[in-house]
Design a protein around this motif. Structure first.
Motif, PDB file in Angstrom:
ATOM      1  N   LEU A   1     -82.960 -43.698  17.735  1.00  0.00           N
ATOM      2  CA  LEU A   1     -84.147 -44.086  16.965  1.00  0.00           C
ATOM      3  C   LEU A   1     -85.206 -42.988  16.992  1.00  0.00           C
ATOM      4  N   GLU A   2     -85.379 -42.351  18.148  1.00  0.00           N
ATOM      5  CA  GLU A   2     -86.344 -41.239  18.227  1.00  0.00           C
ATOM      6  C   GLU A   2     -85.918 -40.085  17.327  1.00  0.00           C
ATOM      7  N   LEU A   3     -84.599 -39.921  17.174  1.00  0.00           N
ATOM      8  CA  LEU A   3     -84.053 -38.795  16.403  1.00  0.00           C
ATOM      9  C   LEU A   3     -83.650 -39.209  14.987  1.00  0.00           C
ATOM     10  N   ARG A   4     -84.153 -40.365  14.538  1.00  0.00           N
ATOM     11  CA  ARG A   4     -83.653 -40.939  13.272  1.00  0.00           C
ATOM     12  C   ARG A   4     -83.867 -40.049  12.053  1.00  0.00           C
ATOM     13  N   HIS A   5     -84.824 -39.102  12.146  1.00  0.00           N
ATOM     14  CA  HIS A   5     -85.043 -38.223  10.996  1.00  0.00           C
ATOM     15  C   HIS A   5     -83.936 -37.182  10.884  1.00  0.00           C
ATOM     16  N   GLN A   6     -83.142 -37.051  11.950  1.00  0.00           N
ATOM     17  CA  GLN A   6     -82.037 -36.089  11.938  1.00  0.00           C
ATOM     18  C   GLN A   6     -80.667 -36.747  12.006  1.00  0.00           C
ATOM     19  N   VAL A   7     -80.576 -37.871  12.723  1.00  0.00           N
ATOM     20  CA  VAL A   7     -79.265 -38.508  12.909  1.00  0.00           C
ATOM     21  C   VAL A   7     -78.950 -39.377  11.689  1.00  0.00           C
ATOM     22  N   THR A   8     -78.021 -38.887  10.849  1.00  0.00           N
ATOM     23  CA  THR A   8     -77.725 -39.573   9.586  1.00  0.00           C
ATOM     24  C   THR A   8     -76.629 -40.614   9.739  1.00  0.00           C
ATOM     25  N   GLU A   9     -75.890 -40.527  10.858  1.00  0.00           N
ATOM     26  CA  GLU A   9     -74.735 -41.419  11.018  1.00  0.00           C
ATOM     27  C   GLU A   9     -74.354 -41.487  12.490  1.00  0.00           C
ATOM     28  N   VAL A  10     -73.917 -42.674  12.934  1.00  0.00           N
ATOM     29  CA  VAL A  10     -73.384 -42.822  14.289  1.00  0.00           C
ATOM     30  C   VAL A  10     -72.103 -43.640  14.179  1.00  0.00           C
ATOM     31  N   VAL A  11     -71.009 -43.118  14.719  1.00  0.00           N
ATOM     32  CA  VAL A  11     -69.760 -43.893  14.800  1.00  0.00           C
ATOM     33  C   VAL A  11     -69.406 -43.949  16.276  1.00  0.00           C
ATOM     34  N   CYS A  12     -69.365 -45.155  16.835  1.00  0.00           N
ATOM     35  CA  CYS A  12     -69.182 -45.211  18.283  1.00  0.00           C
ATOM     36  C   CYS A  12     -68.464 -46.476  18.718  1.00  0.00           C
ATOM     37  N   MET A  13     -67.901 -46.363  19.904  1.00  0.00           N
ATOM     38  CA  MET A  13     -67.286 -47.517  20.539  1.00  0.00           C
ATOM     39  C   MET A  13     -68.137 -47.895  21.738  1.00  0.00           C
ATOM     40  N   LEU A  14     -68.376 -49.193  21.884  1.00  0.00           N
ATOM     41  CA  LEU A  14     -69.154 -49.669  23.021  1.00  0.00           C
ATOM     42  C   LEU A  14     -68.732 -51.097  23.322  1.00  0.00           C
ATOM     43  N   GLN A  15     -69.362 -51.686  24.320  1.00  0.00           N
ATOM     44  CA  GLN A  15     -69.032 -53.057  24.686  1.00  0.00           C
ATOM     45  C   GLN A  15     -69.137 -53.951  23.458  1.00  0.00           C
ATOM     46  N   LYS A  16     -68.124 -54.783  23.244  1.00  0.00           N
ATOM     47  CA  LYS A  16     -68.049 -55.580  22.022  1.00  0.00           C
ATOM     48  C   LYS A  16     -69.321 -56.407  21.778  1.00  0.00           C
ATOM     49  N   GLU A  17     -69.846 -57.014  22.839  1.00  0.00           N
ATOM     50  CA  GLU A  17     -71.053 -57.856  22.671  1.00  0.00           C
ATOM     51  C   GLU A  17     -72.227 -57.042  22.148  1.00  0.00           C
ATOM     52  N   VAL A  18     -72.381 -55.832  22.669  1.00  0.00           N
ATOM     53  CA  VAL A  18     -73.499 -54.986  22.237  1.00  0.00           C
ATOM     54  C   VAL A  18     -73.267 -54.535  20.789  1.00  0.00           C
ATOM     55  N   ALA A  19     -72.020 -54.179  20.490  1.00  0.00           N
ATOM     56  CA  ALA A  19     -71.675 -53.766  19.126  1.00  0.00           C
ATOM     57  C   ALA A  19     -71.969 -54.895  18.134  1.00  0.00           C
ATOM     58  N   GLN A  20     -71.574 -56.116  18.498  1.00  0.00           N
ATOM     59  CA  GLN A  20     -71.811 -57.267  17.617  1.00  0.00           C
ATOM     60  C   GLN A  20     -73.304 -57.531  17.464  1.00  0.00           C
ATOM     61  N   ARG A  21     -74.042 -57.390  18.564  1.00  0.00           N
ATOM     62  CA  ARG A  21     -75.487 -57.652  18.525  1.00  0.00           C
ATOM     63  C   ARG A  21     -76.173 -56.690  17.560  1.00  0.00           C
ATOM     64  N   ILE A  22     -75.810 -55.412  17.654  1.00  0.00           N
ATOM     65  CA  ILE A  22     -76.457 -54.402  16.823  1.00  0.00           C
ATOM     66  C   ILE A  22     -76.153 -54.634  15.343  1.00  0.00           C
ATOM     67  N   ALA A  23     -74.920 -55.077  15.057  1.00  0.00           N
ATOM     68  CA  ALA A  23     -74.509 -55.262  13.661  1.00  0.00           C
ATOM     69  C   ALA A  23     -74.876 -56.646  13.124  1.00  0.00           C
ATOM     70  N   SER A  24     -75.359 -57.510  14.013  1.00  0.00           N
ATOM     71  CA  SER A  24     -75.574 -58.910  13.645  1.00  0.00           C
ATOM     72  C   SER A  24     -76.736 -59.112  12.672  1.00  0.00           C
ATOM     73  N   PRO A  25     -76.542 -59.984  11.660  1.00  0.00           N
ATOM     74  CA  PRO A  25     -77.668 -60.334  10.792  1.00  0.00           C
ATOM     75  C   PRO A  25     -78.605 -61.325  11.484  1.00  0.00           C
ATOM     76  N   LYS A  26     -79.804 -61.519  10.918  1.00  0.00           N
ATOM     77  CA  LYS A  26     -80.746 -62.481  11.506  1.00  0.00           C
ATOM     78  C   LYS A  26     -80.124 -63.882  11.528  1.00  0.00           C
ATOM     79  N   GLY A  27     -80.653 -64.735  12.399  1.00  0.00           N
ATOM     80  CA  GLY A  27     -80.176 -66.104  12.458  1.00  0.00           C
ATOM     81  C   GLY A  27     -78.995 -66.271  13.387  1.00  0.00           C
ATOM     82  N   ASN A  28     -78.589 -65.185  14.009  1.00  0.00           N
ATOM     83  CA  ASN A  28     -77.411 -65.205  14.859  1.00  0.00           C
ATOM     84  C   ASN A  28     -77.868 -65.102  16.303  1.00  0.00           C
ATOM     85  N   LYS A  29     -77.198 -65.798  17.230  1.00  0.00           N
ATOM     86  CA  LYS A  29     -77.675 -65.749  18.613  1.00  0.00           C
ATOM     87  C   LYS A  29     -77.521 -64.359  19.242  1.00  0.00           C
ATOM     88  N   ASP A  30     -76.642 -63.525  18.655  1.00  0.00           N
ATOM     89  CA  ASP A  30     -76.455 -62.158  19.162  1.00  0.00           C
ATOM     90  C   ASP A  30     -77.625 -61.242  18.795  1.00  0.00           C
TER      91      ASP A  30
END
Length: 261
Positions: free
Chosen positions: A119-148
């Motif tokens: 986020l601090e580098l958002r003016h430069q980082v155009t893309e991130v492809v990564c593997m991480l703990q499934k719960e965290v991945a789901q939380r980040i991708a989750s739309p509003k209204g979701n408990k994640d």
């Protein structure tokens, strides 16, 4: 070459499944004209091998001395592109002045901190492809209204479009983690900056989620909400029911009442 021992204190779990490594590397699109990719935590280079097949120029950020020696021996042509040290503390501007992408099998214990750095580098980082703990991945991708859905979901979704790509079982790692993993892709959106004070926005989002079960009227009490908001139905909702635009709206109202414009 001696194999690298995965170190627990660094949260290292080395991927052993080549087909998954290939899928992760192929998910990098070079969005926003990024000519360079920084791989975080390459370990023994399983993902690195496939990232090298992409057209972008590859850099590696690695903190583990044993891994660094291994990578230098395995990729002599990349020696100048191996950045030793902690990505969270690295002065990126010394290496990248232009847009770049980030890829990696992120160490689980610091994945959230990596995203705050993105986020601090958002003016430069155009893309991130990564593997991480499934719960965290789901939380980040989750739309509003979701408990994640949570603080990182809102902050990242303000500046990135996020896609959950696929799940990965523990058995394809050495050592196997105790959790499932997920692969996500973040693509920088058109938002240059938010229509509000961004540091106040972050405080409002954190405040809203500080006590998830409370309505915003209660969780944002300390912000001395202005009269103009008191009767607003949004305050009867909980933080997880609001999207980025809603949080921007609340921040604007609080900002106005404080006399910041």
């Amino acid at each position: 070459m001696e194999k690298v021992r995965p170190k627990k204190h660094l949260g290292q779990h080395f991927l052993t499944d080549l087909s998954i490594a290939k899928r992760i590397a192929q998910a990098v699109t070079g969005h926003g004209g990024a000519q360079k990719v920084l791989e975080i935590g390459p370990g023994m280079g399983v993902l690195t091998d496939f990232l090298l097949e992409n057209p972008q120029e590859l850099y590696l950020a690695e903190i583990d001395q044993e891994s660094i020696r291994y990578l230098e021996a395995k990729y002599p042509h990349l020696v100048d592109h191996i950045l030793e040290g902690d990505f969270l503390k690295m002065d990126i501007s010394k290496v990248f002045q232009e847009p770049f992408a980030i890829a990696g099998n992120f160490p689980y214990n610091i994945s959230s901190q990596i995203f705050f750095r993105v986020l601090e580098l958002r003016h430069q980082v155009t893309e991130v492809v990564c593997m991480l703990q499934k719960e965290v991945a789901q939380r980040i991708a989750s739309p509003k209204g979701n408990k994640d859905y949570g603080i990182l979901s809102v902050l990242l979704q303000a500046f990135y479009s996020i896609e959950y790509l696929f799940s990965v079982p523990p058995g394809v790692f050495n050592p196997p983690p105790k959790v499932n993993s997920g692969v996500i892709r973040l693509i920088r959106n058109e938002t240059k900056s938010l229509d509000c004070d961004e540091s106040l926005f972050i405080k409002v989002v954190k405040g809203g989620f500080g006590n998830r079960r409370k309505t915003l009227r209660n969780s944002l009490k300390s912000f001395q909400l202005p009269e103009s908001l008191q009767g607003h139905p949004m305050l009867d909702l909980r933080a997880e029911q609001l999207d980025v635009a809603d949080f921007v709206f609340l921040t604007q109202k609080i900002q106005k009442s404080r006399g910041h414009h």
